[in-house]
Scaffold this motif. Sequence first.
Motif, short mmCIF file in Angstrom:
data_model
loop_
_atom_site.label_atom_id
_atom_site.label_comp_id
_atom_site.label_asym_id
_atom_site.label_seq_id
_atom_site.Cartn_x
_atom_site.Cartn_y
_atom_site.Cartn_z
N GLN A 37 37.18 36.18 33.93
CA GLN A 37 37.82 35.80 35.10
C GLN A 37 39.42 36.58 34.83
N LEU A 40 39.20 40.39 35.17
CA LEU A 40 38.99 40.79 36.59
C LEU A 40 40.56 40.72 37.33
N LEU A 56 35.85 48.01 41.03
CA LEU A 56 36.17 46.87 40.08
C LEU A 56 35.19 46.73 38.89
N ALA A 67 30.03 41.05 39.43
CA ALA A 67 31.42 41.28 39.71
C ALA A 67 31.48 40.53 41.08
N SER A 70 31.28 36.83 39.89
CA SER A 70 32.64 36.35 39.28
C SER A 70 33.72 36.32 40.51
#
Length: 153
Positions: A37, A40, A56, A67, A70
């Motif tokens: 995390q 990201l 991303l 993604a 997450s």
Amino acid sequence: MEAAEVMRVNRALNKMSKLYRAAKARKLAALGLHPGQDVLLWLLAQRPDGMTVSELAASIGIEPPTATRSLARLEAGGWFRREPVASDRRQVRIVVTDAGQRLVPGIERAWAELAEEVIGEVSEDQRETVVTVLEQANDRLRALVDEAVLTEE
């Protein structure tokens, strides 16, 4: 490489991987984050206009569904918002919020502390050697993984 050395290398890499993830998890827990995390959120913070889920995912080498999962876990923290993409109604841009931006210095501090703690007090030359060897190993692993993906298709 002899069998004993092979075992030593494998054991060291496996142990390092597990221990690094556990140590990172402890540091990130103080911020309310889990490993992965942090990356990201940090990446999103680098792009004030946001990114699509596909962008991303591509930037960190994961599949869009991964993604998306997450991001779903991150969304509860209010660290980003979803905005429609004007040119494609099926897409949304993920934009970091002020709350997410405030986490970035803590993420960077956790990364810096962990790097210092893991590498320890070594000379600049030793640190450069360690990082170079790790980067070379990552490059070789990436090539092996990419090769395996290509042969599976």
